[in-house]
Design an enzyme around this catalytic site. Structure first.
Site, PDB file in Angstrom:
ATOM      1  N   PHE A 239       1.152  11.702   7.376  1.00 59.01           N
ATOM      2  CA  PHE A 239       0.663  10.471   7.784  1.00 59.01           C
ATOM      3  C   PHE A 239      -0.512  10.099   6.620  1.00 59.01           C
ATOM      4  CE2 PHE A 239      -1.757   7.697   9.801  1.00 59.01           C
ATOM      5  CZ  PHE A 239      -0.909   6.938   9.899  1.00 59.01           C
TER       6      PHE A 239
ATOM      7  N   LYS B 203       6.898   7.407  -0.158  1.00 58.98           N
ATOM      8  CA  LYS B 203       7.493   8.590   0.211  1.00 58.98           C
ATOM      9  C   LYS B 203       8.427   8.941  -0.072  1.00 58.98           C
ATOM     10  CE  LYS B 203       3.386   8.591   4.179  1.00 58.98           C
ATOM     11  NZ  LYS B 203       3.546   8.589   5.422  1.00 58.98           N
TER      12      LYS B 203
ATOM     13  N   ASP C 206       0.693  -1.567  -0.367  1.00 58.04           N
ATOM     14  CA  ASP C 206      -0.240   0.210   0.062  1.00 58.04           C
ATOM     15  C   ASP C 206       0.801   1.285   0.243  1.00 58.04           C
ATOM     16  OD1 ASP C 206       1.461  -1.147   2.246  1.00 58.04           O
ATOM     17  OD2 ASP C 206      -1.135  -0.563   3.573  1.00 58.04           O
TER      18      ASP C 206
ATOM     19  N   ASP D  72       7.446   3.814   3.067  1.00 58.20           N
ATOM     20  CA  ASP D  72       7.785   4.894   4.004  1.00 58.20           C
ATOM     21  C   ASP D  72       9.364   5.279   4.127  1.00 58.20           C
ATOM     22  OD1 ASP D  72       8.071   6.318   6.584  1.00 58.20           O
ATOM     23  OD2 ASP D  72       5.806   7.027   6.094  1.00 58.20           O
TER      24      ASP D  72
HETATM   25  P1  IMP Z   1       7.490   1.148   6.305  1.00 60.98           P
HETATM   26  O1  IMP Z   1       8.254   0.067   7.059  1.00 60.98           O
HETATM   27  O2  IMP Z   1       8.105   2.544   7.300  1.00 60.98           O
HETATM   28  O3  IMP Z   1       8.109   1.732   4.548  1.00 60.98           O
HETATM   29  O4  IMP Z   1       6.497   1.765   6.297  1.00 60.98           O
HETATM   30  C1  IMP Z   1       5.668   0.414   5.755  1.00 60.98           C
HETATM   31  C2  IMP Z   1       4.291   0.454   6.832  1.00 60.98           C
HETATM   32  O5  IMP Z   1       4.373   1.657   7.808  1.00 60.98           O
HETATM   33  C3  IMP Z   1       3.345   0.407   5.948  1.00 60.98           C
HETATM   34  O6  IMP Z   1       3.152  -0.650   4.157  1.00 60.98           O
HETATM   35  C4  IMP Z   1       2.548   0.941   6.338  1.00 60.98           C
HETATM   36  O7  IMP Z   1       1.757  -0.390   6.787  1.00 60.98           O
HETATM   37  C5  IMP Z   1       2.579   1.598   7.558  1.00 60.98           C
HETATM   38  N1  IMP Z   1       2.321   3.367   7.239  1.00 60.98           N
HETATM   39  C6  IMP Z   1       3.413   4.176   6.816  1.00 60.98           C
HETATM   40  N2  IMP Z   1       3.210   5.271   6.504  1.00 60.98           N
HETATM   41  C7  IMP Z   1       2.019   5.221   6.837  1.00 60.98           C
HETATM   42  C8  IMP Z   1       1.279   6.344   6.385  1.00 60.98           C
HETATM   43  O8  IMP Z   1       1.222   7.252   6.006  1.00 60.98           O
HETATM   44  N3  IMP Z   1      -0.183   5.922   6.784  1.00 60.98           N
HETATM   45  C9  IMP Z   1      -0.578   5.080   7.285  1.00 60.98           C
HETATM   46  N4  IMP Z   1      -0.185   3.677   6.764  1.00 60.98           N
HETATM   47  C10 IMP Z   1       1.797   4.020   7.091  1.00 60.98           C
HETATM   48 MG    MG Z   2       0.680  -2.081   5.284  1.00 64.41          MG
END
Ligand code: IMP
Ligand code: MG
Length: 181
Positions: free
Chosen positions: A156, A135, A104, A107
């Site tokens: 967010f 992002k 989805d 980040d």
């Molecule tokens: P990462 O491991 O930091 O890349 O984040 C990945 C996971 O964090 C995603 O699959 C989402 O479940 C959650 N996440 C990251 N950014 C957002 C956001 O802006 N809104 C909601 N969930 C987020």
């Molecule tokens: Mg996720």
């Protein structure tokens, strides 16, 4: 679309469902073009966040494909690094297959790097990553992200599968956290 409240926070309209649908269509088309008609990929949606995106994505995918879902679960490991991530729900044999992960949102990329570690050992023919949102300002890894629906600011967001502490996943549009005034 108007301001909404989830738990203690307010969220303002950000991307409406018509535009989300355009990003999903765009993504399905570039993936299809890259993989081609003759290769039947296995799409793997990462739960919970990607359930809505994956459902719409495969409906836009013009060729034959498989779809399955997995969940990343973390448990306390006994080694020094503490948390160990494990994939739950993967029953398919992926050996020799073209696998496309459906995320989805990416980040920091921490989730993605865990996924890479797990899939590296499965002898897949090809491992590709498709994410609806990305992002770029917070991404900290050097891993390749093959297909991106839309790059967004480091704010967010909720809706269309994405949650704030469990709420907001059911919203058809995307909302952005409202800054304090
Ligand atoms: P990462 O491991 O930091 O890349 O984040 C990945 C996971 O964090 C995603 O699959 C989402 O479940 C959650 N996440 C990251 N950014 C957002 C956001 O802006 N809104 C909601 N969930 C987020
Ligand atoms: Mg996720």
């Amino acid at each position: 679309m108007s301001t909404i409240k989830l738990h203690d926070k307010y969220f303002i309209p950000y991307i409406n469902k018509e535009n989300i649908s355009k990003y999903v269509q765009y993504l399905a088309n570039i993936v299809a073009e890259d993989i081609g008609k003759n290769e039947v990929p296995i799409f793997i949606g990462i739960l919970n966040g990607s359930f809505m995106f994956a459902a719409d994505f495969v409906r836009e995918y013009p060729y034959n494909c498989h779809i399955t879902f997995v969940k990343l679960a973390s448990y306390e490991g006994t080694n020094s690094t503490g948390k160990i991530k494990q994939l739950v729900g993967l029953n398919e044999d992926l050996e020799g297959k073209t696998v496309v992960i459906l995320e989805d949102i990416i980040d920091t990329g921490n989730t993605l790097s865990e996924i890479y570690k797990i899939f590296k050992n499965k002898n897949v023919k090809n491992l590709k990553i498709a994410t609806l949102f990305f992002k770029p300002d917070v991404f900290r890894k050097s891993l390749p992200i093959d297909y991106i629906g839309k790059s967004i600011k480091d704010k967010f967001i909720v809706g269309y599968g994405l949650d704030y502490d469990g709420l907001g996943r059911n919203l058809p549009d995307i909302y952005q956290l409202k800054e304090k005034e």
